[in-house]
Design a protein around this motif. Sequence first.
Motif, PDB file in Angstrom:
ATOM      1  N   CYS A  26       0.819  -1.210   0.000  1.00 51.29           N
ATOM      2  CA  CYS A  26       0.000   0.000   0.000  1.00 51.29           C
ATOM      3  C   CYS A  26       0.854   1.263   0.000  1.00 51.29           C
ATOM      4  CB  CYS A  26      -0.884   0.019   1.242  1.00 51.29           C
ATOM      5  SG  CYS A  26      -1.929  -1.427   1.398  1.00 51.29           S
ATOM      6  N   ASP A  28       2.302   5.081  -1.379  1.00 50.89           N
ATOM      7  CA  ASP A  28       3.240   5.378  -2.459  1.00 50.89           C
ATOM      8  C   ASP A  28       4.465   4.497  -2.341  1.00 50.89           C
ATOM      9  OD1 ASP A  28       1.579   7.300  -3.462  1.00 50.89           O
ATOM     10  OD2 ASP A  28       2.485   8.908  -2.305  1.00 50.89           O
ATOM     11  N   CYS A  30       4.752   1.468  -2.469  1.00 46.52           N
ATOM     12  CA  CYS A  30       4.489   0.225  -1.739  1.00 46.52           C
ATOM     13  C   CYS A  30       5.191   0.209  -0.385  1.00 46.52           C
ATOM     14  CB  CYS A  30       4.898  -0.979  -2.576  1.00 46.52           C
ATOM     15  SG  CYS A  30       3.988  -1.117  -4.120  1.00 46.52           S
ATOM     16  N   ARG A 102      -1.755  -1.039  -3.787  1.00 48.07           N
ATOM     17  CA  ARG A 102      -1.065  -0.826  -5.068  1.00 48.07           C
ATOM     18  C   ARG A 102      -0.787  -2.161  -5.743  1.00 48.07           C
ATOM     19  NH1 ARG A 102      -1.901   4.541  -5.698  1.00 48.07           N
ATOM     20  NH2 ARG A 102      -1.384   5.586  -3.768  1.00 48.07           N
TER      21      ARG A 102
END
Length: 140
Positions: A26, A28, A30, A102
């Motif tokens: 998750c 920016d 990851c 992401r």
Amino acid sequence: MQYKKKFNTTNKSFKIAYCYIVEAFCQDYCSEHLRLGVFTSFDEALSFIAKSFYKSAKNNISYIRENDNTWLITTSNDEIKNQTVRNRISNDCLREEEIDAREIRIRVDSDNFILLDDGRLAQIGEPFFNDEIIFLKNKE
């Protein structure tokens, strides 16, 4: 007078569970790595991902095998729809968590869980809930 200590022993055997862990990377770049659920089958894990992040049938979800125990979810038709996912905090307390996923992966774990006689999973070393969100440290 001598005292004899009496020891009660119970022989129990446990089955090592072959679990499918749904993990999300998750934020920016990851930067956050979460375990979203623990499932007893690949199909259950795929159904959870389809329902939670794609709003489609699990048959429409595509994935590639990264290695012997990890699959990367790669649905080209749909972007990941960031959702709120149920997070169990205790037996009687649930709350919804916003997940900014992401990348989503399914990973096999055959080292950290056992299967109880009643079909429930137990994590070796610490209690857990199957639908508890856990923050995982990135491997360095």
